[in-house]
Design an enzyme around this catalytic site. Sequence first.
Site, mmCIF file in Angstrom:
data_model
loop_
_atom_site.group_PDB
_atom_site.id
_atom_site.type_symbol
_atom_site.label_atom_id
_atom_site.label_comp_id
_atom_site.label_asym_id
_atom_site.label_seq_id
_atom_site.Cartn_x
_atom_site.Cartn_y
_atom_site.Cartn_z
ATOM 1 N N TYR A 39 -33.874 26.302 27.867
ATOM 2 C CA TYR A 39 -34.763 27.456 28.010
ATOM 3 C C TYR A 39 -34.721 27.965 29.440
ATOM 4 O O TYR A 39 -33.698 28.476 29.869
ATOM 5 C CB TYR A 39 -36.179 27.102 27.528
ATOM 6 C CG TYR A 39 -37.018 28.329 27.271
ATOM 7 C CD1 TYR A 39 -36.563 29.327 26.403
ATOM 8 C CD2 TYR A 39 -38.229 28.516 27.912
ATOM 9 C CE1 TYR A 39 -37.299 30.473 26.172
ATOM 10 C CE2 TYR A 39 -38.976 29.658 27.690
ATOM 11 C CZ TYR A 39 -38.516 30.637 26.825
ATOM 12 O OH TYR A 39 -39.252 31.774 26.618
ATOM 13 N N LYS A 94 -31.605 28.437 -2.165
ATOM 14 C CA LYS A 94 -30.359 29.115 -1.820
ATOM 15 C C LYS A 94 -29.863 28.654 -0.443
ATOM 16 O O LYS A 94 -28.664 28.447 -0.227
ATOM 17 C CB LYS A 94 -30.595 30.628 -1.806
ATOM 18 C CG LYS A 94 -29.329 31.454 -1.783
ATOM 19 C CD LYS A 94 -28.785 31.655 -3.181
ATOM 20 C CE LYS A 94 -27.620 32.597 -3.189
ATOM 21 N NZ LYS A 94 -27.255 33.027 -4.535
#
Length: 436
Positions: A39, A94
């Site tokens: 970060y 999915k």
Amino acid sequence: MALYTREEALQYRRSPRPGIIEVVPTKPCGNQKELSMAYSPGVAEACNAIVEDPSAAALYTGRANLVAVVSDGSAVLGLGNIGPLAGKPVMEGKGVLFKNFADIDVFDLNLDVRNADQLIDVVKALEPTFGGINLEDIKAPGCFYIEEVLKDEMNIPVFHDDQHGTAVISGAGLLNAAEISGKKMENMKVVIVGAGAAGIACAKFYVSLGIANENIYMFDSKGLIYQGRGGLNPYKVLFAQNKEASLAECMKGADVFLGLSRKDLVTQDMVRSMAHNPIIFAMANPDPEISYADAKGANPECIMGTGRTDFPNQVNNVSGFPYIFRGALDVQATEINEEMKVAAARALADLAKEPVPSEICDAYSVKEMSFGLDYVIPKPLDPRVLEWETPAVAEAAMRSGVAKAPIDDLKGYAVSLRERMEASGKRIKSFVESYR
């Protein structure tokens, strides 16, 4: 006999952690240096590199391997218009299939939208996040319009699996069935019952494979689609016949029946009236338009396929969409075009002619499988599908000019796919076992 009870299915998703997917980091973040690179301030290096060269996003972010599974829940298979919240378990499922079969990461996006244009606007705005868009369970005819606009206005692959997945897999079976039965594509008469997303897409795809448009007889809930019949949308009009006729009349002499409707629509007499060695893909869920036993009883030489795992020639979309997207993502294709879909179907058809390894037979509890009436489509659990279909899709993308990152060595690429899936499988197994 059912494989599970309702409570077992719910418990599977409920415990020990709700849902069936999770986002996990791919890099360590256990000390100050790693935290600063993940970060602030180290993230600025990647940001600046992408400002200088937008294609660098494929190197420094997960975008090139990230697909959005997008649905409004308006046409969930077997359940209908249940809405985006109730449809979310399907979209999570999915995502699991994408990961397990092709190592593709997924965010499922279940959108509470008022109309097609609002869905289009939302998805278009997400292009910086994703490498591809998989549209799912969106009702017709809106699904056609949505895909057309997004394909035209986005620079990443957009693929409505309810349309093209069924078309590609059944198309592969059709190619082989025609060869076995000695039929020529251009001469075949095709009857399609079901004029929704899958039915219309299959008809269009079969034309790409050589079927004559005028030889397609399409039925919706009101009967045969014919010229002059009121209330037809533009997508149905493409397959309008000259005059009205019944299903029984159209089945006479038909070479192919494709069912995407409801059970018990087709009788044994209809099957007997079809041409020699008829091809019957009866895919109503969970019970086909005619049972396997009845179809074979009427004509033992028919080539019968369904959507079920417990009968030969299962038409299962999982043999298509993970591998099509894998190939498209790996060459950074700007779209999934007709050439890529045809390549996928032909690769599947070719694989079905190869000897089937014993481990695949064992997975399906059979002694052997070989190319013929009861084996015209490779089994969904056959790991070779990845190495046959995906390179074919990538090659078609390059050949048709939509690949931004061409692959020079397709044989080496096929090997790398196998190695990738082996590594991914080990990670998934380790992660899942930690929850047991």
